[in-house]
Design an enzyme around this catalytic site. Sequence first.
Site, PDB file in Angstrom:
ATOM      1  N   ALA A  25      -3.298   6.261  -8.753  1.00 45.03           N
ATOM      2  CA  ALA A  25      -2.761   7.348  -8.048  1.00 45.03           C
ATOM      3  C   ALA A  25      -1.019   7.172  -8.185  1.00 45.03           C
ATOM      4  CB  ALA A  25      -3.118   7.196  -6.540  1.00 45.03           C
ATOM      5  N   HIS A  30       5.203   3.002  -8.790  1.00 42.98           N
ATOM      6  CA  HIS A  30       4.567   2.321  -9.906  1.00 42.98           C
ATOM      7  C   HIS A  30       5.356   2.329 -11.182  1.00 42.98           C
ATOM      8  CE1 HIS A  30       1.079   3.491  -7.453  1.00 42.98           C
ATOM      9  NE2 HIS A  30       0.694   2.452  -7.274  1.00 42.98           N
ATOM     10  N   GLN A  54     -11.247  -5.054  -1.338  1.00 45.88           N
ATOM     11  CA  GLN A  54     -10.234  -5.409  -0.449  1.00 45.88           C
ATOM     12  C   GLN A  54     -10.066  -4.164   0.671  1.00 45.88           C
ATOM     13  OE1 GLN A  54      -7.411  -4.979  -3.938  1.00 45.88           O
ATOM     14  NE2 GLN A  54      -6.174  -3.742  -2.358  1.00 45.88           N
ATOM     15  N   GLY A 140       4.859  -4.991  -6.458  1.00 44.56           N
ATOM     16  CA  GLY A 140       6.009  -4.187  -5.546  1.00 44.56           C
ATOM     17  C   GLY A 140       6.107  -5.004  -4.166  1.00 44.56           C
ATOM     18  N   LYS A 142       7.033  -3.695  -1.715  1.00 41.65           N
ATOM     19  CA  LYS A 142       6.615  -2.890  -0.367  1.00 41.65           C
ATOM     20  C   LYS A 142       5.292  -3.678   0.003  1.00 41.65           C
ATOM     21  CE  LYS A 142       4.042   0.736   0.803  1.00 41.65           C
ATOM     22  NZ  LYS A 142       2.881   0.917   0.194  1.00 41.65           N
ATOM     23  N   LEU A 177       7.818   4.874  -1.039  1.00 37.90           N
ATOM     24  CA  LEU A 177       6.857   5.546  -1.803  1.00 37.90           C
ATOM     25  C   LEU A 177       5.301   4.870  -1.632  1.00 37.90           C
ATOM     26  CD1 LEU A 177       8.470   6.626  -5.107  1.00 37.90           C
ATOM     27  CD2 LEU A 177       8.527   7.797  -2.624  1.00 37.90           C
ATOM     28  N   SER A 179       0.890   5.557  -2.164  1.00 40.01           N
ATOM     29  CA  SER A 179      -0.271   6.621  -2.796  1.00 40.01           C
ATOM     30  C   SER A 179      -0.694   7.208  -1.354  1.00 40.01           C
ATOM     31  CB  SER A 179      -1.128   5.771  -3.349  1.00 40.01           C
ATOM     32  OG  SER A 179      -0.784   5.069  -4.421  1.00 40.01           O
TER      33      SER A 179
END
Length: 272
Positions: A25, A30, A54, A140, A142, A177, A179
Amino acid sequence: ATLHRAVDALKQGRKSVALVPTMGALHEGHLSLVRMAKRVADHVVVSIFVNPTQFGPNEDYAAYPRDEAKDAALLVEEGVALLWGPDVGVMYPDGHSTHIEVAELGADYCGAARPGHFDGVATVVAKLFNQVRPDIAIFGEKDWQQLAIIRRMARDLDFALDILGAPIARDKDGLALSSRNAYLSAAERKAATALPNALKAAAKAIAGGGDVAGALAKAEADIVKGGFDSVDYVALADADSLERLTEFRKPARLLAAARIGKTRLIDNLAVG
Ligand code: PAF
């Protein structure tokens, strides 16, 4: 064996390989990891695998967005050398029974809300490292806790590769950002900026010498006022050890997770 042959071919002539592990996605976030990989290595391998271990039993494994054809086309455009997309039976063959357990680094924050999540992440990332055998792997920022856990795993288990973190890619209005942003309704998407805005204000207050507990409580209240249904956590943490901080000292990171409708969003920010 096919993957090993393909990676060996890329490595010929002492060329380096960077791996970008993903669950597909793919979005600009990414692609920013892929571009970083291209800057630091001769060849880029991207893996796409929506990792069942996970996800908790009540989480979004089945509904997680998947679009392999679109993802593959984006990666071709970016000049990625190899896309590794194993299916579940290849990643976890019948009788698979060994996994990595992440201790204290995985207990707090997202680990508290998602029991077993980081064990699943660490296990699949270790397997991806052994499968692809990259020189460098890029994750990332994030998922700050995930990045810290993977760095620690690589050190603890002697993986011979460099782990790099890539800065968070954000929409123009500041939302990180993800998914999972695809799950948001138009109204939720608009309200979701309350999360980065609250973190920005808290980081400013804390870096300016403000009371930490007060800044965290205000951020939590602002996130709910902005339209989120609940806050899993807003915390000030040591950026490396992830220890919760009650007073500001560097390197520090603000970490947050909050729920809006059916969607759980995370974000984080450096302080100072
Ligand atoms: O961050 C992700 O997308 C996943 O957790 C990862 C690192 C690809 C492992 O499944």
